[in-house]
Enzyme design. Structure first.
Site, mmCIF file in Angstrom:
data_model
loop_
_atom_site.group_PDB
_atom_site.id
_atom_site.type_symbol
_atom_site.label_atom_id
_atom_site.label_comp_id
_atom_site.label_asym_id
_atom_site.label_seq_id
_atom_site.Cartn_x
_atom_site.Cartn_y
_atom_site.Cartn_z
ATOM 1 N N TYR A 34 2.175 -7.337 18.522
ATOM 2 C CA TYR A 34 1.026 -6.580 16.968
ATOM 3 C C TYR A 34 0.229 -4.980 17.611
ATOM 4 O O TYR A 34 0.382 -3.756 16.964
ATOM 5 C CB TYR A 34 1.015 -7.273 16.074
ATOM 6 C CG TYR A 34 0.140 -5.867 14.402
ATOM 7 C CD1 TYR A 34 1.472 -5.625 13.492
ATOM 8 C CD2 TYR A 34 -0.593 -6.190 14.491
ATOM 9 C CE1 TYR A 34 1.263 -4.869 12.735
ATOM 10 C CE2 TYR A 34 -1.441 -6.205 12.976
ATOM 11 C CZ TYR A 34 -0.436 -5.705 12.104
ATOM 12 O OH TYR A 34 -0.466 -4.723 10.775
ATOM 13 N N ILE B 93 1.058 -0.820 0.163
ATOM 14 C CA ILE B 93 0.019 0.118 0.106
ATOM 15 C C ILE B 93 0.823 1.087 0.242
ATOM 16 O O ILE B 93 0.563 2.270 -0.711
ATOM 17 C CB ILE B 93 -0.829 0.150 1.188
ATOM 18 C CG1 ILE B 93 -0.723 0.445 2.786
ATOM 19 C CG2 ILE B 93 -1.770 -0.996 1.145
ATOM 20 C CD1 ILE B 93 -1.403 0.341 3.903
#
Length: 298
Positions: free
Chosen positions: A181, A32
């Site tokens: 995360y 992205i």
């Protein structure tokens, strides 16, 4: 409900131009980040992609130039897992660039095995949060001189499952790669919120976002069962072009000029978790980050 409403909303698009603007995007050699670079280059911006692997970065620069028709694209070395590299990169930008209109903190690592950065931080909190926190701090004076300017932090819906373990932020007492995360992505949301407060009235605005469940190289560390689940849901996931849209929206959408500190998904405001709105937690994380990085950022 928000996700369902967003799914049926017409796709966002804007013909906003960025001629004369300078954009720094971290980790834009794939996925992205690269698609964001292509889009913003098409709008006329000067694009600097900041990457660890210069060979991949140079190949990406070639692709971005070809796809966008914009020759004003370059790469510079930046390793977010090493504060020395971050300082060298920031110094080069501060000396070489008269302005920085848009900073996109896009790079990240996801559910990787336990490791530490050069500065001794757990890899996910170190790269995803601490590295970008330090980079933003070092570039902020230049950004402030370039107003109206924007700082965009690519987070994730995974922040919703995250908690900030202030007593053991480097997961030294026990490591769960998914929790680490989620913690790092919650840190992105809290950093955006704290930064917005400190930048009130400066003409610099900040945004955090969830790009969607995107098929990217970040999936490489997922376990076998997780990979299987991702294959099952892959028809409903986004490709990199679709995944980049919310970043692009936060970078160029004119109506966001007066908004700051919010969280976005599917090119629209979205709800973040209760922890993501906790100003007390955001302040504690800010103080801890400054202490660990050895900086004073009032």
């Amino acid at each position: 409900m928000q996700a369902i409403r967003n799914y049926f909303r017409p796709a966002w698009s804007s013909d906003a131009k960025l001629d004369g603007k300078t954009v720094v995007i971290t980790g834009a050699n794939t996925g992205i980040g690269k698609e964001t670079a292509i889009d913003l280059a098409k709008r006329g911006a000067k694009i600097i992609i900041a990457c660890r692997d210069m060979e991949k970065a140079e190949a990406a620069v070639k692709d971005i130039k070809e796809s966008s028709g914009n020759e004003n694209v370059l790469c510079m070395k930046l390793d977010l897992s090493d504060s020395k590299s971050i300082r060298e990169f920031a110094e080069a930008i501060n000396k070489g660039e008269p302005k920085l209109d848009i900073l996109i903190n896009n790079a990240g690592v996801m559910v990787c095995p336990y490791g530490k950065t050069a500065d001794g931080f757990e890899m996910q909190i170190g790269v995803n949060h601490m590295g970008h926190f330090l980079l933003t701090y070092l570039l902020l004076d230049l950004i402030k001189r370039s107003t109206p300017a924007r700082i965009i932090n690519v987070s994730s819906m995974a922040h919703s499952w995250g908690k900030i373990n202030l007593e053991d932020i480097n997961s030294e007492k026990g490591y769960n790669k998914n929790e680490a995360y989620s913690q790092s992505k919650l840190a992105n949301v809290l950093f955006t919120r704290s930064l917005a407060k400190r930048l009130e009235g400066t003409g610099v605005t900040t945004y955090a976002l969830h790009p969607g469940v995107v098929q990217t190289d970040l999936w490489r560390h997922l376990s076998g069962p997780q990979q299987f689940v991702m294959k099952l849901v892959s028809p409903f996931t986004k490709n990199s072009v679709q995944g980049a849209q919310t970043t692009i929206y936060c970078a160029v959408e004119p109506t966001l000029e007066k908004e700051s500190g919010g969280y976005y998904s599917d090119c629209a405001p979205a709800n973040c978790s209760a922890y993501g709105k906790d100003d007390d937690l955001a302040q504690k994380l800010w103080e801890l980050s400054c202490k660990m990085l050895g900086i004073t950022w009032e």
